[in-house]
Design a protein around this motif. Structure first.
Motif, PDB file in Angstrom:
ATOM      1  N   GLU A  83      31.808  36.740  31.897  1.00  0.00           N
ATOM      2  CA  GLU A  83      32.671  37.514  31.003  1.00  0.00           C
ATOM      3  C   GLU A  83      32.554  39.013  31.268  1.00  0.00           C
ATOM      4  O   GLU A  83      33.549  39.735  31.202  1.00  0.00           O
ATOM      5  CB  GLU A  83      32.369  37.191  29.540  1.00  0.00           C
ATOM      6  CG  GLU A  83      32.837  35.812  29.115  1.00  0.00           C
ATOM      7  CD  GLU A  83      34.308  35.545  29.417  1.00  0.00           C
ATOM      8  OE1 GLU A  83      35.165  36.434  29.211  1.00  0.00           O
ATOM      9  OE2 GLU A  83      34.612  34.436  29.899  1.00  0.00           O
ATOM     10  N   GLN A  84      31.349  39.490  31.566  1.00  0.00           N
ATOM     11  CA  GLN A  84      31.177  40.914  31.886  1.00  0.00           C
ATOM     12  C   GLN A  84      31.937  41.281  33.155  1.00  0.00           C
ATOM     13  O   GLN A  84      32.617  42.305  33.204  1.00  0.00           O
ATOM     14  CB  GLN A  84      29.686  41.242  32.065  1.00  0.00           C
ATOM     15  CG  GLN A  84      28.901  41.232  30.786  1.00  0.00           C
ATOM     16  CD  GLN A  84      27.411  41.390  31.034  1.00  0.00           C
ATOM     17  OE1 GLN A  84      26.884  41.011  32.081  1.00  0.00           O
ATOM     18  NE2 GLN A  84      26.723  41.961  30.057  1.00  0.00           N
ATOM     19  N   LEU A  85      31.827  40.444  34.175  1.00  0.00           N
ATOM     20  CA  LEU A  85      32.547  40.708  35.420  1.00  0.00           C
ATOM     21  C   LEU A  85      34.048  40.612  35.207  1.00  0.00           C
ATOM     22  O   LEU A  85      34.813  41.444  35.697  1.00  0.00           O
ATOM     23  CB  LEU A  85      32.097  39.735  36.514  1.00  0.00           C
ATOM     24  CG  LEU A  85      30.673  39.920  37.015  1.00  0.00           C
ATOM     25  CD1 LEU A  85      30.298  38.798  37.971  1.00  0.00           C
ATOM     26  CD2 LEU A  85      30.498  41.263  37.676  1.00  0.00           C
ATOM     27  N   ASN A  86      34.474  39.615  34.476  1.00  0.00           N
ATOM     28  CA  ASN A  86      35.898  39.454  34.190  1.00  0.00           C
ATOM     29  C   ASN A  86      36.446  40.684  33.469  1.00  0.00           C
ATOM     30  O   ASN A  86      37.526  41.172  33.785  1.00  0.00           O
ATOM     31  CB  ASN A  86      36.131  38.184  33.363  1.00  0.00           C
ATOM     32  CG  ASN A  86      37.591  37.896  33.158  1.00  0.00           C
ATOM     33  OD1 ASN A  86      38.417  38.060  34.060  1.00  0.00           O
ATOM     34  ND2 ASN A  86      37.938  37.466  31.962  1.00  0.00           N
ATOM     35  N   ALA A  87      35.685  41.208  32.521  1.00  0.00           N
ATOM     36  CA  ALA A  87      36.114  42.405  31.783  1.00  0.00           C
ATOM     37  C   ALA A  87      36.194  43.627  32.690  1.00  0.00           C
ATOM     38  O   ALA A  87      36.981  44.543  32.435  1.00  0.00           O
ATOM     39  CB  ALA A  87      35.167  42.666  30.614  1.00  0.00           C
ATOM     40  N   ALA A  88      35.396  43.652  33.749  1.00  0.00           N
ATOM     41  CA  ALA A  88      35.400  44.786  34.682  1.00  0.00           C
ATOM     42  C   ALA A  88      36.550  44.711  35.678  1.00  0.00           C
ATOM     43  O   ALA A  88      36.877  45.698  36.321  1.00  0.00           O
ATOM     44  CB  ALA A  88      34.074  44.847  35.433  1.00  0.00           C
ATOM     45  N   LEU A  89      37.158  43.547  35.812  1.00  0.00           N
ATOM     46  CA  LEU A  89      38.275  43.369  36.742  1.00  0.00           C
ATOM     47  C   LEU A  89      39.573  43.828  36.081  1.00  0.00           C
ATOM     48  O   LEU A  89      39.682  43.850  34.859  1.00  0.00           O
ATOM     49  CB  LEU A  89      38.354  41.904  37.180  1.00  0.00           C
ATOM     50  CG  LEU A  89      37.188  41.461  38.074  1.00  0.00           C
ATOM     51  CD1 LEU A  89      37.135  39.942  38.170  1.00  0.00           C
ATOM     52  CD2 LEU A  89      37.298  42.085  39.452  1.00  0.00           C
ATOM     53  N   PRO A  90      40.595  44.186  36.860  1.00  0.00           N
ATOM     54  CA  PRO A  90      41.795  44.816  36.312  1.00  0.00           C
ATOM     55  C   PRO A  90      42.763  43.899  35.561  1.00  0.00           C
ATOM     56  O   PRO A  90      43.711  44.363  34.954  1.00  0.00           O
ATOM     57  CB  PRO A  90      42.478  45.414  37.542  1.00  0.00           C
ATOM     58  CG  PRO A  90      42.019  44.573  38.670  1.00  0.00           C
ATOM     59  CD  PRO A  90      40.608  44.172  38.322  1.00  0.00           C
ATOM     60  N   GLN A  91      42.536  42.597  35.607  1.00  0.00           N
ATOM     61  CA  GLN A  91      43.382  41.634  34.893  1.00  0.00           C
ATOM     62  C   GLN A  91      44.842  41.649  35.359  1.00  0.00           C
ATOM     63  O   GLN A  91      45.755  41.431  34.582  1.00  0.00           O
ATOM     64  CB  GLN A  91      43.293  41.843  33.369  1.00  0.00           C
ATOM     65  CG  GLN A  91      41.897  41.748  32.816  1.00  0.00           C
ATOM     66  CD  GLN A  91      41.198  40.454  33.188  1.00  0.00           C
ATOM     67  OE1 GLN A  91      41.757  39.371  33.056  1.00  0.00           O
ATOM     68  NE2 GLN A  91      39.976  40.558  33.686  1.00  0.00           N
ATOM     69  N   THR A  92      45.049  41.893  36.650  1.00  0.00           N
ATOM     70  CA  THR A  92      46.407  41.835  37.187  1.00  0.00           C
ATOM     71  C   THR A  92      46.796  40.416  37.562  1.00  0.00           C
ATOM     72  O   THR A  92      47.975  40.132  37.722  1.00  0.00           O
ATOM     73  CB  THR A  92      46.555  42.731  38.435  1.00  0.00           C
ATOM     74  OG1 THR A  92      45.606  42.320  39.409  1.00  0.00           O
ATOM     75  CG2 THR A  92      46.371  44.197  38.085  1.00  0.00           C
ATOM     76  N   GLN A  93      45.809  39.532  37.718  1.00  0.00           N
ATOM     77  CA  GLN A  93      46.032  38.140  38.098  1.00  0.00           C
ATOM     78  C   GLN A  93      46.895  38.052  39.356  1.00  0.00           C
ATOM     79  O   GLN A  93      47.758  37.198  39.491  1.00  0.00           O
ATOM     80  CB  GLN A  93      46.667  37.337  36.945  1.00  0.00           C
ATOM     81  CG  GLN A  93      46.115  37.569  35.577  1.00  0.00           C
ATOM     82  CD  GLN A  93      44.601  37.462  35.437  1.00  0.00           C
ATOM     83  OE1 GLN A  93      43.926  36.781  36.188  1.00  0.00           O
ATOM     84  NE2 GLN A  93      44.051  38.162  34.461  1.00  0.00           N
ATOM     85  N   CYS A  94      46.682  38.973  40.291  1.00  0.00           N
ATOM     86  CA  CYS A  94      47.543  39.116  41.472  1.00  0.00           C
ATOM     87  C   CYS A  94      47.245  38.122  42.585  1.00  0.00           C
ATOM     88  O   CYS A  94      48.047  37.941  43.479  1.00  0.00           O
ATOM     89  CB  CYS A  94      47.426  40.530  42.017  1.00  0.00           C
ATOM     90  SG  CYS A  94      45.762  40.925  42.625  1.00  0.00           S
ATOM     91  N   ARG A  95      46.077  37.512  42.557  1.00  0.00           N
ATOM     92  CA  ARG A  95      45.635  36.539  43.559  1.00  0.00           C
ATOM     93  C   ARG A  95      45.347  37.151  44.933  1.00  0.00           C
ATOM     94  O   ARG A  95      45.210  36.426  45.915  1.00  0.00           O
ATOM     95  CB  ARG A  95      46.645  35.403  43.703  1.00  0.00           C
ATOM     96  CG  ARG A  95      46.835  34.621  42.440  1.00  0.00           C
ATOM     97  CD  ARG A  95      47.794  33.491  42.635  1.00  0.00           C
ATOM     98  NE  ARG A  95      47.927  32.755  41.396  1.00  0.00           N
ATOM     99  CZ  ARG A  95      49.002  32.092  41.075  1.00  0.00           C
ATOM    100  NH1 ARG A  95      50.030  32.058  41.890  1.00  0.00           N
ATOM    101  NH2 ARG A  95      49.054  31.446  39.939  1.00  0.00           N
ATOM    102  N   LEU A  96      45.275  38.474  45.022  1.00  0.00           N
ATOM    103  CA  LEU A  96      44.969  39.099  46.304  1.00  0.00           C
ATOM    104  C   LEU A  96      43.547  38.780  46.769  1.00  0.00           C
ATOM    105  O   LEU A  96      43.249  38.844  47.955  1.00  0.00           O
ATOM    106  CB  LEU A  96      45.164  40.616  46.225  1.00  0.00           C
ATOM    107  CG  LEU A  96      46.603  41.082  46.050  1.00  0.00           C
ATOM    108  CD1 LEU A  96      46.659  42.584  45.824  1.00  0.00           C
ATOM    109  CD2 LEU A  96      47.453  40.695  47.252  1.00  0.00           C
ATOM    110  N   CYS A  97      42.693  38.403  45.840  1.00  0.00           N
ATOM    111  CA  CYS A  97      41.315  38.029  46.174  1.00  0.00           C
ATOM    112  C   CYS A  97      41.231  36.581  46.642  1.00  0.00           C
ATOM    113  O   CYS A  97      40.161  36.117  47.004  1.00  0.00           O
ATOM    114  CB  CYS A  97      40.406  38.225  44.956  1.00  0.00           C
ATOM    115  SG  CYS A  97      40.849  37.176  43.559  1.00  0.00           S
TER     116      CYS A  97
END
Length: 107
Positions: free
Chosen positions: A14-28
Motif C-alpha cells: 500500500e505504501q508503494l502503491n500510494a507513491a506511484l502516480p496512479q495513471t494505470q498506464c501499463r508502461l511498466c
C-alpha cells in the motif's frame, strides 16, 4: 506470526502503491500501479519501471524499499516525458475524440 508478516507485506504494498502516480498506464508492463507495487514487494521487481513517476517517483520508491536509485536515474531521465495535464472543457466538447487518443489511460 504469519498474519503479522502478511500484514507487513500488505502495508508495504500500500505504501508503494500510494507513491506511484496512479495513471494505470501499463508502461511498466503491469495492469496498474497496485500490481506493480505487489511485484516490487513479492517478486523483487526493479523500481525503475514507472515512466510517469519519473525520477521523483523513482526516488520515492527507492526510499520506501531502502534501495539506491542512483543506477537508474540517468536512464530514467532520458526516458521520462514532461508532465502534462489535459483539461476537457465539456461545454465546448464537439465529440472529436482527440482526447481519447491522447490519453494514456483511456480516461
Amino acid at each position: 506470526m504469519t498474519d503479522a508478516k502478511n500484514t507487513s507485506i500488505e502495508v508495504r504494498i500500500e505504501q508503494l502503491n500510494a507513491a506511484l502516480p496512479q495513471t494505470q498506464c501499463r508502461l511498466c508492463t503491469y495492469d496498474g500501479c497496485k500490481p506493480y507495487a505487489e511485484a516490487i514487494v513479492r517478486d523483487n521487481e526493479p523500481i525503475n519501471l514507472c515512466l510517469p513517476g519519473g525520477v521523483r517517483g523513482l526516488k520515492r520508491l527507492a526510499k520506501l524499499t531502502e534501495q539506491d536509485a542512483t543506477p537508474y536515474i540517468a536512464e530514467l531521465q532520458n526516458e521520462e516525458k514532461p508532465r502534462m495535464r489535459a483539461v476537457v472543457r465539456e461545454d465546448e466538447c464537439i465529440g472529436c475524440v482527440k482526447c481519447i487518443r491522447a490519453c494514456p489511460v483511456d480516461a
